[in-house]
Design a protein around this motif. Structure first.
Motif, PDB file in Angstrom:
ATOM      1  N   UNK A 163      59.774  -1.857  52.889  1.00  0.00           N
ATOM      2  CA  UNK A 163      58.357  -2.176  52.742  1.00  0.00           C
ATOM      3  C   UNK A 163      57.975  -2.147  51.265  1.00  0.00           C
ATOM      4  N   UNK A 164      56.895  -2.858  50.971  1.00  0.00           N
ATOM      5  CA  UNK A 164      56.361  -2.850  49.613  1.00  0.00           C
ATOM      6  C   UNK A 164      54.862  -3.106  49.703  1.00  0.00           C
ATOM      7  N   UNK A 165      54.190  -2.813  48.625  1.00  0.00           N
ATOM      8  CA  UNK A 165      52.750  -3.088  48.551  1.00  0.00           C
ATOM      9  C   UNK A 165      52.498  -4.529  48.120  1.00  0.00           C
ATOM     10  N   UNK A 205      54.661  -8.744  38.425  1.00  0.00           N
ATOM     11  CA  UNK A 205      55.322  -7.585  39.020  1.00  0.00           C
ATOM     12  C   UNK A 205      55.274  -6.380  38.083  1.00  0.00           C
ATOM     13  N   UNK A 206      55.470  -6.609  36.803  1.00  0.00           N
ATOM     14  CA  UNK A 206      55.409  -5.508  35.837  1.00  0.00           C
ATOM     15  C   UNK A 206      54.015  -4.893  35.809  1.00  0.00           C
ATOM     16  N   UNK A 207      53.009  -5.733  35.856  1.00  0.00           N
ATOM     17  CA  UNK A 207      51.630  -5.238  35.849  1.00  0.00           C
ATOM     18  C   UNK A 207      51.308  -4.495  37.145  1.00  0.00           C
ATOM     19  N   UNK A 208      51.621  -5.107  38.273  1.00  0.00           N
ATOM     20  CA  UNK A 208      51.324  -4.494  39.574  1.00  0.00           C
ATOM     21  C   UNK A 208      52.177  -3.257  39.835  1.00  0.00           C
ATOM     22  N   UNK A 209      53.399  -3.253  39.303  1.00  0.00           N
ATOM     23  CA  UNK A 209      54.325  -2.160  39.545  1.00  0.00           C
ATOM     24  C   UNK A 209      53.894  -0.829  38.975  1.00  0.00           C
ATOM     25  N   UNK A 210      52.915  -0.840  38.097  1.00  0.00           N
ATOM     26  CA  UNK A 210      52.393   0.420  37.565  1.00  0.00           C
ATOM     27  C   UNK A 210      51.732   1.251  38.654  1.00  0.00           C
ATOM     28  N   UNK A 211      51.104   0.559  39.617  1.00  0.00           N
ATOM     29  CA  UNK A 211      50.325   1.245  40.644  1.00  0.00           C
ATOM     30  C   UNK A 211      50.771   0.956  42.067  1.00  0.00           C
TER      31      UNK A 211
END
Length: 95
Positions: free
Chosen positions: A4-6, A20-26
């Motif tokens: 699963x992932x957000x 992905x880099x931006x979203x991956x922070x949160x």
């Protein structure tokens, strides 16, 4: 085995990996890429040169809609994001 992932990003070009880099922070983020190397096709070409009439009708419309912002800097910059450069296209006569 279930995973699963957000956020699921489809495409590992510059835009996909940047998102992905931006979203991956949160958020737990996954990038799906079909090619053997990230940024292999469209982004690799498109990031290097802006060709207003490149691609299919949808892409040409997006390029046209982007031209003013890219050429003036819009609200983001006092300068154009574009600069003149040469281009060499190598192809057979039938291409």
């Amino acid at each position: 085995m279930a995973h699963t992932c957000d956020c699921l990003i489809i495409g590992g070009g510059i835009a996909g990996v940047g998102a992905a880099a931006h979203l991956g922070r949160d958020a737990k983020t996954v990038v799906l890429e079909a090619e053997d190397t990230p940024g292999r096709h469209a982004t690799g070409r498109s990031a290097a040169i802006f060709i207003r009439n490149y691609g299919n009708a949808t892409l040409r419309a997006l390029n046209g809609a982007s031209f003013h912002l890219l050429s003036t800097g819009g609200a983001f910059s006092d300068n154009s994001f574009l600069s003149p450069r040469g281009e060499l296209v190598v192809a057979r006569a039938d291409e």
